[in-house]
Write a protein that holds these residues in place. Structure first.
Motif, PDB file in Angstrom:
ATOM      1  N   THR A  48       1.064  -6.104   3.613  1.00 53.33           N
ATOM      2  CA  THR A  48      -0.442  -6.502   3.915  1.00 53.33           C
ATOM      3  C   THR A  48      -0.783  -7.628   3.000  1.00 53.33           C
ATOM      4  O   THR A  48      -1.525  -8.663   3.667  1.00 53.33           O
ATOM      5  CB  THR A  48      -1.026  -5.263   3.479  1.00 53.33           C
ATOM      6  OG1 THR A  48      -0.560  -4.007   4.264  1.00 53.33           O
ATOM      7  CG2 THR A  48      -2.584  -5.599   3.860  1.00 53.33           C
ATOM      8  N   ALA A  49      -0.414  -7.932   1.995  1.00 57.04           N
ATOM      9  CA  ALA A  49      -0.879  -9.110   0.963  1.00 57.04           C
ATOM     10  C   ALA A  49      -0.431 -10.207   1.730  1.00 57.04           C
ATOM     11  O   ALA A  49      -1.091 -11.212   1.796  1.00 57.04           O
ATOM     12  CB  ALA A  49      -0.339  -8.850  -0.424  1.00 57.04           C
ATOM     13  N   LEU A  50       0.861 -10.250   1.962  1.00 59.52           N
ATOM     14  CA  LEU A  50       1.215 -11.684   2.592  1.00 59.52           C
ATOM     15  C   LEU A  50       0.643 -11.806   4.137  1.00 59.52           C
ATOM     16  O   LEU A  50       0.177 -13.129   4.342  1.00 59.52           O
ATOM     17  CB  LEU A  50       2.957 -11.333   2.963  1.00 59.52           C
ATOM     18  CG  LEU A  50       3.500 -12.541   3.679  1.00 59.52           C
ATOM     19  CD1 LEU A  50       3.444 -13.685   2.869  1.00 59.52           C
ATOM     20  CD2 LEU A  50       5.269 -12.205   3.796  1.00 59.52           C
ATOM     21  N   ALA A  51       0.486 -10.976   4.817  1.00 64.91           N
ATOM     22  CA  ALA A  51      -0.196 -11.074   6.113  1.00 64.91           C
ATOM     23  C   ALA A  51      -1.618 -11.689   6.082  1.00 64.91           C
ATOM     24  O   ALA A  51      -2.048 -12.495   6.561  1.00 64.91           O
ATOM     25  CB  ALA A  51      -0.216  -9.701   6.815  1.00 64.91           C
ATOM     26  N   GLU A  52      -2.235 -11.205   4.977  1.00 65.27           N
ATOM     27  CA  GLU A  52      -3.513 -11.657   4.487  1.00 65.27           C
ATOM     28  C   GLU A  52      -3.678 -12.899   4.162  1.00 65.27           C
ATOM     29  O   GLU A  52      -4.460 -13.875   4.286  1.00 65.27           O
ATOM     30  CB  GLU A  52      -4.344 -10.688   3.669  1.00 65.27           C
ATOM     31  CG  GLU A  52      -4.809  -9.443   4.124  1.00 65.27           C
ATOM     32  CD  GLU A  52      -5.174  -8.274   2.967  1.00 65.27           C
ATOM     33  OE1 GLU A  52      -5.045  -8.349   1.729  1.00 65.27           O
ATOM     34  OE2 GLU A  52      -5.579  -7.237   3.487  1.00 65.27           O
TER      35      GLU A  52
END
Length: 81
Positions: A48-52
């Motif tokens: 999630t952090a990378l996608a954001e």
């Protein structure tokens, strides 16, 4: 159980296809687009952090996800060595 292809709800009018429509539904339209452009849909899973972070970077640069990832695969992963 209802035997009709699409159940109707009281007070809701079903969407009617245009008589000159080329495709049966949106899925058929999207499939025709992918066939015309010689595209294949690929699903990836990212933390999630990378996608954001990716979404924020793309928004800041005004770029599109598919084009950017395709370019990165060509220039970084599949480059001749």
């Amino acid at each position: 159980m209802i035997d009709t292809p699409q159940a109707t709800l009281p007070g809701v009018t079903p969407i009617k296809r245009r008589s000159d429509a080329k495709h049966a539904d949106r899925a058929a339209k999207q499939a025709a687009y992918r066939a015309r452009k010689d595209l294949k849909a690929v699903t990836i899973q990212l933390p999630t952090a990378l996608a954001e972070r990716l979404d924020a970077w793309l928004a800041a640069k005004g770029k599109h996800k598919s084009e950017t990832i395709a370019r990165l695969i060509e220039t970084q992963l599949l480059r001749p060595r």
